[in-house]
Scaffold this motif. Structure first.
Motif, PDB file in Angstrom:
ATOM      1  N   ALA A  57       7.504 -13.666  -5.708  1.00  0.00           N
ATOM      2  CA  ALA A  57       6.334 -13.157  -5.647  1.00  0.00           C
ATOM      3  C   ALA A  57       5.944 -12.670  -4.272  1.00  0.00           C
ATOM      4  CB  ALA A  57       5.483 -14.386  -6.033  1.00  0.00           C
ATOM      5  N   LEU A  58       6.393 -13.185  -3.224  1.00  0.00           N
ATOM      6  CA  LEU A  58       6.315 -12.706  -1.902  1.00  0.00           C
ATOM      7  C   LEU A  58       7.092 -11.275  -1.789  1.00  0.00           C
ATOM      8  CD1 LEU A  58       6.836 -16.040   0.132  1.00  0.00           C
ATOM      9  CD2 LEU A  58       4.662 -14.797  -0.121  1.00  0.00           C
ATOM     10  N   GLU A  59       8.316 -11.198  -2.293  1.00  0.00           N
ATOM     11  CA  GLU A  59       8.932 -10.087  -2.261  1.00  0.00           C
ATOM     12  C   GLU A  59       8.200  -8.899  -2.895  1.00  0.00           C
ATOM     13  OE1 GLU A  59      11.367  -8.700  -0.407  1.00  0.00           O
ATOM     14  OE2 GLU A  59      11.616 -10.747   0.530  1.00  0.00           O
ATOM     15  N   SER A  60       7.612  -9.346  -4.218  1.00  0.00           N
ATOM     16  CA  SER A  60       6.800  -8.461  -4.760  1.00  0.00           C
ATOM     17  C   SER A  60       5.387  -7.814  -4.057  1.00  0.00           C
ATOM     18  CB  SER A  60       6.382  -8.832  -6.302  1.00  0.00           C
ATOM     19  OG  SER A  60       5.758  -8.079  -7.052  1.00  0.00           O
ATOM     20  N   LEU A  61       4.927  -8.881  -3.293  1.00  0.00           N
ATOM     21  CA  LEU A  61       3.538  -8.355  -2.510  1.00  0.00           C
ATOM     22  C   LEU A  61       3.992  -7.450  -1.633  1.00  0.00           C
ATOM     23  CD1 LEU A  61       0.802  -8.615  -1.943  1.00  0.00           C
ATOM     24  CD2 LEU A  61       1.460 -10.994  -0.661  1.00  0.00           C
ATOM     25  N   LEU A  62       4.963  -7.764  -0.878  1.00  0.00           N
ATOM     26  CA  LEU A  62       5.348  -6.972   0.101  1.00  0.00           C
ATOM     27  C   LEU A  62       5.722  -5.319  -0.399  1.00  0.00           C
ATOM     28  CD1 LEU A  62       7.866  -8.995   2.597  1.00  0.00           C
ATOM     29  CD2 LEU A  62       5.384  -8.347   2.960  1.00  0.00           C
ATOM     30  N   ALA A  66       3.950  -1.733   0.745  1.00  0.00           N
ATOM     31  CA  ALA A  66       4.474  -0.743   1.235  1.00  0.00           C
ATOM     32  C   ALA A  66       4.695   0.356   0.613  1.00  0.00           C
ATOM     33  CB  ALA A  66       5.993  -1.200   1.381  1.00  0.00           C
ATOM     34  N   GLU A  67       5.002   0.238  -0.925  1.00  0.00           N
ATOM     35  CA  GLU A  67       5.309   1.376  -1.732  1.00  0.00           C
ATOM     36  C   GLU A  67       4.390   1.428  -3.059  1.00  0.00           C
ATOM     37  OE1 GLU A  67       9.564   1.729  -2.441  1.00  0.00           O
ATOM     38  OE2 GLU A  67       9.957   0.663  -0.845  1.00  0.00           O
ATOM     39  N   GLY A  68       3.852   0.818  -3.389  1.00  0.00           N
ATOM     40  CA  GLY A  68       3.026   0.596  -4.627  1.00  0.00           C
ATOM     41  C   GLY A  68       1.463   0.997  -4.249  1.00  0.00           C
ATOM     42  N   VAL A  69       0.617   0.300  -5.220  1.00  0.00           N
ATOM     43  CA  VAL A  69      -0.627   0.354  -5.127  1.00  0.00           C
ATOM     44  C   VAL A  69      -1.272  -0.924  -5.524  1.00  0.00           C
ATOM     45  CG1 VAL A  69      -0.572   2.793  -6.006  1.00  0.00           C
ATOM     46  CG2 VAL A  69      -0.899   0.720  -7.588  1.00  0.00           C
ATOM     47  N   VAL A  70      -2.388  -1.114  -5.139  1.00  0.00           N
ATOM     48  CA  VAL A  70      -3.302  -2.438  -5.214  1.00  0.00           C
ATOM     49  C   VAL A  70      -3.162  -2.943  -6.544  1.00  0.00           C
ATOM     50  CG1 VAL A  70      -5.444  -3.695  -4.722  1.00  0.00           C
ATOM     51  CG2 VAL A  70      -4.680  -1.973  -2.995  1.00  0.00           C
ATOM     52  N   GLU A  71      -2.822  -3.997  -6.838  1.00  0.00           N
ATOM     53  CA  GLU A  71      -2.622  -4.648  -8.276  1.00  0.00           C
ATOM     54  C   GLU A  71      -3.605  -5.542  -8.230  1.00  0.00           C
ATOM     55  OE1 GLU A  71      -0.896  -3.359 -10.604  1.00  0.00           O
ATOM     56  OE2 GLU A  71       0.486  -2.124  -9.626  1.00  0.00           O
ATOM     57  N   PRO A  72      -4.124  -5.887  -9.651  1.00  0.00           N
ATOM     58  CA  PRO A  72      -5.052  -7.072  -9.780  1.00  0.00           C
ATOM     59  C   PRO A  72      -4.289  -8.242  -9.727  1.00  0.00           C
ATOM     60  CG  PRO A  72      -4.780  -5.888 -11.651  1.00  0.00           C
ATOM     61  CD  PRO A  72      -4.084  -5.114 -10.761  1.00  0.00           C
ATOM     62  N   GLY A  92      -5.449   0.202  -7.989  1.00  0.00           N
ATOM     63  CA  GLY A  92      -4.575   1.420  -8.369  1.00  0.00           C
ATOM     64  C   GLY A  92      -4.580   2.339  -7.229  1.00  0.00           C
ATOM     65  N   HIS A  93      -5.065   2.131  -5.965  1.00  0.00           N
ATOM     66  CA  HIS A  93      -4.900   2.873  -4.978  1.00  0.00           C
ATOM     67  C   HIS A  93      -3.981   2.530  -3.993  1.00  0.00           C
ATOM     68  CE1 HIS A  93      -7.747   6.060  -6.577  1.00  0.00           C
ATOM     69  NE2 HIS A  93      -8.587   4.970  -6.951  1.00  0.00           N
ATOM     70  N   SER A  94      -3.482   3.021  -3.023  1.00  0.00           N
ATOM     71  CA  SER A  94      -2.925   2.406  -1.956  1.00  0.00           C
ATOM     72  C   SER A  94      -3.555   1.294  -0.971  1.00  0.00           C
ATOM     73  CB  SER A  94      -2.394   3.586  -0.855  1.00  0.00           C
ATOM     74  OG  SER A  94      -2.039   3.208   0.407  1.00  0.00           O
ATOM     75  N   TRP A  95      -2.747   0.380  -0.764  1.00  0.00           N
ATOM     76  CA  TRP A  95      -3.540  -0.657   0.265  1.00  0.00           C
ATOM     77  C   TRP A  95      -4.042   0.143   1.476  1.00  0.00           C
ATOM     78  CZ3 TRP A  95      -3.472  -6.123   0.096  1.00  0.00           C
ATOM     79  CH2 TRP A  95      -2.972  -6.653  -0.843  1.00  0.00           C
ATOM     80  N   PHE A  96      -3.379   1.011   1.887  1.00  0.00           N
ATOM     81  CA  PHE A  96      -3.718   1.769   3.046  1.00  0.00           C
ATOM     82  C   PHE A  96      -4.964   2.460   3.170  1.00  0.00           C
ATOM     83  CE2 PHE A  96       1.003   0.573   3.488  1.00  0.00           C
ATOM     84  CZ  PHE A  96       0.927   0.048   4.498  1.00  0.00           C
ATOM     85  N   ASP A  97      -5.409   2.790   1.867  1.00  0.00           N
ATOM     86  CA  ASP A  97      -6.674   3.455   1.763  1.00  0.00           C
ATOM     87  C   ASP A  97      -7.953   2.593   1.615  1.00  0.00           C
ATOM     88  OD1 ASP A  97      -5.336   5.857   1.965  1.00  0.00           O
ATOM     89  OD2 ASP A  97      -5.173   6.254  -0.421  1.00  0.00           O
ATOM     90  N   ALA A  98      -7.923   1.439   1.423  1.00  0.00           N
ATOM     91  CA  ALA A  98      -8.802   0.604   1.110  1.00  0.00           C
ATOM     92  C   ALA A  98      -9.622   0.299   2.656  1.00  0.00           C
ATOM     93  CB  ALA A  98      -8.305  -0.995   0.635  1.00  0.00           C
ATOM     94  N   PRO A  99     -10.739  -0.113   2.687  1.00  0.00           N
ATOM     95  CA  PRO A  99     -11.216  -0.801   4.195  1.00  0.00           C
ATOM     96  C   PRO A  99     -10.511  -1.805   4.618  1.00  0.00           C
ATOM     97  CG  PRO A  99     -13.011  -0.385   2.462  1.00  0.00           C
ATOM     98  CD  PRO A  99     -11.870  -0.415   1.702  1.00  0.00           C
ATOM     99  N   PHE A 100     -10.245  -1.730   5.705  1.00  0.00           N
ATOM    100  CA  PHE A 100      -9.322  -2.903   6.582  1.00  0.00           C
ATOM    101  C   PHE A 100     -10.007  -4.104   6.262  1.00  0.00           C
ATOM    102  CE2 PHE A 100      -7.923  -4.364  10.876  1.00  0.00           C
ATOM    103  CZ  PHE A 100      -6.637  -4.801  10.533  1.00  0.00           C
ATOM    104  N   LEU A 101     -11.018  -4.363   6.419  1.00  0.00           N
ATOM    105  CA  LEU A 101     -11.691  -5.777   5.924  1.00  0.00           C
ATOM    106  C   LEU A 101     -11.463  -6.238   4.790  1.00  0.00           C
ATOM    107  CD1 LEU A 101     -13.361  -7.912   7.557  1.00  0.00           C
ATOM    108  CD2 LEU A 101     -15.441  -6.919   6.520  1.00  0.00           C
ATOM    109  N   TRP A 102     -11.576  -5.177   3.682  1.00  0.00           N
ATOM    110  CA  TRP A 102     -11.169  -5.671   2.380  1.00  0.00           C
ATOM    111  C   TRP A 102      -9.529  -5.992   2.192  1.00  0.00           C
ATOM    112  CZ3 TRP A 102      -8.241  -4.429  -1.592  1.00  0.00           C
ATOM    113  CH2 TRP A 102      -8.726  -4.923  -2.898  1.00  0.00           C
ATOM    114  N   SER A 103      -8.838  -5.194   2.737  1.00  0.00           N
ATOM    115  CA  SER A 103      -7.523  -5.290   2.490  1.00  0.00           C
ATOM    116  C   SER A 103      -6.857  -6.629   3.207  1.00  0.00           C
ATOM    117  CB  SER A 103      -6.646  -3.932   2.802  1.00  0.00           C
ATOM    118  OG  SER A 103      -7.020  -3.739   4.237  1.00  0.00           O
TER     119      SER A 103
END
Length: 419
Positions: A57-62, A66-72, A92-103
């Motif tokens: 689960a930790l590897e999947s999160l990383l 790095a390469e996927g999109v935000v999953e629920p 469904g969007h990149s983690w890097f596009d979300a507000p820093f506070l939220w991500s």
């Protein structure tokens, strides 16, 4: 979590600066998401003998970051619906596009889920950051700082109050998420135009004017980190109670592990025990704190909103009422500051009072600078800082004490509440 369940996390606020995201290469926020968070996952893996399920689960999160999109969250999570609502613009969007506070907040929720903190298995309720917290609390630095309290025992009340306020402020440097386990740094020197060594703003005189001795006031203290920050916070609380600056203190902490070293109720208990078993003045303070807790003069509160990914402008009504009744709310640390003024690309000279006008009562921010957002700076101070060539916004070498007195209306604009 009260009415925070119905607040949207989507849509920019009209007429306000853009929120800070992790999108920009080379930015501080991107470095946190791309470098600091993976390093933290590695430290957590090393600290616990997790099984295959947790490790996968930790590897999947990383990989997802790095390469996927935000999953629920998984369908089995009871708070899945809440986080889907809070993050419907980001799933469904990149983690890097979300507000820093939220991500950042969602990262810690996902990390806790990955290690089984919320599950029904043997890792349920096991704080993945506990080894780091305990190591710091049992370390030589805490021992030295507790011994130093003996030197303050005979200092006149006003001088002691000033020293304890500064100790609480600079204790924020001990953030394990900022420096890594065992880290720390020293405050910076005076910048041209700066009000005091290392301080970019200093409203300490106004803070004390709001808490005159004998006022029988209730003070709210919103804690940040445990260990080397929470101990000086507790020492300051003891001074407020012992010298009549407050008749009652409510200490607000996180309801669960968050941002590595953020204080929980269990951490408060550990810090009080650490104080109480120390010799000299530290032990006496620990004894008074225990007595204050037993008498109800010091109460610990762990509201669910403190682990929500929103600014304080979206706080639920029950928390708003509590802060509104306090003579002063003291917010500790960098994350609380970001939530207080909103984590946006504010010009640094933007009015602190204007950014916090929504807050229901008088509010003070005690914060060591460890992220980009800052407001309320004098233009001369800002010019000196910018000319210095140092990363003064993010290095933890500078700090501020900013205070806004109780405003008449304390109304929140529709844009700030629903944007």
């Amino acid at each position: 979590m009260g009415d925070t369940r119905t607040v949207s996390g989507a849509g920019p606020d009209q007429g306000l600066p853009p929120v800070i995201t992790c999108r920009e290469p080379g930015s501080f926020a991107r470095g946190v998401m791309a470098e600091r968070h993976p390093a933290l996952v590695g430290q957590v893996r090393e600290a616990f003998p997790y099984g295959p399920r947790q490790l996968r689960a930790l590897e999947s999160l990383l990989h997802e970051i790095a390469e996927g999109v935000v999953e629920p969250l998984d369908h089995s999570c009871p708070d899945r619906g809440r986080w889907l609502e809070w993050g419907r613009a980001h799933v469904g969007h990149s983690w890097f596009d979300a507000p820093f506070l939220w991500s950042e907040s969602y990262f810690y929720r996902r990390l806790l889920g990955a290690v089984g903190y919320f599950g029904d298995g043997p890792w349920r309720g096991v704080d993945p950051f506990a080894p780091f917290k305990r190591a710091e609390l049992d370390g030589a630095a805490v021992e030295e700082e507790l011994r130093a309290l003996d030197d303050l025992a005979g200092v006149p009340a006003a001088g002691k109050a000033a020293a304890l306020l500064r100790a609480s402020l600079w204790g924020n440097r001990a953030d394990l998420g900022f420096h890594g386990p065992g880290g720390g740094s020293a405050p910076g020197g005076t910048e041209p135009g700066g009000p005091a060594p290392g301080l970019v703003a200093d409203d300490s005189a106004l803070l004390w004017s709001l808490l005159p001795p004998g006022a029988r006031a209730t003070v709210a203290v919103v804690a940040d980190n445990t260990g080397r920050e929470l101990i000086p916070d507790l020492v300051l609380v003891d001074h407020l109670l012992a010298h009549g600056h407050a008749d009652r203190v409510v200490l607000h902490v996180k309801p669960g592990p968050y941002y590595v070293s953020d204080a929980t109720t269990a951490d408060v208990a550990d810090c009080v025990r650490r104080l109480h078993r120390a010799p000299g003045e530290a032990g006496a303070i620990g004894g008074r704190i225990r007595e204050a807790m037993g008498a109800g003069r010091l109460r610990v509160r762990a509201h669910a909103f403190f682990c929500a990914p929103f600014p304080y402008a979206r706080m639920p009504d029950d928390l708003r009422a509590e802060f509104g009744e306090a003579a002063l709310t003291i917010l500790k640390g960098d994350l609380n500051y970001r939530r207080l003024v909103d984590d946006r690309q504010w010009p640094a000279t933007t009015s602190f009072a204007a950014c916090t006008a929504y807050f229901p009562g008088a509010v003070a921010a005690l914060r060591t600078l460890k992220s980009d957002v800052v407001v309320g700076l004098d233009p001369r101070t800002l010019d000196g800082l910018e000319r210095s060539g140092h990363a003064w916004r993010t290095s933890g070498t500078h700090a501020l004490i900013q205070v806004r007195e109780r405003s008449g209306g304390a109304a929140v604009s529709a844009a700030r509440r629903t944007g």
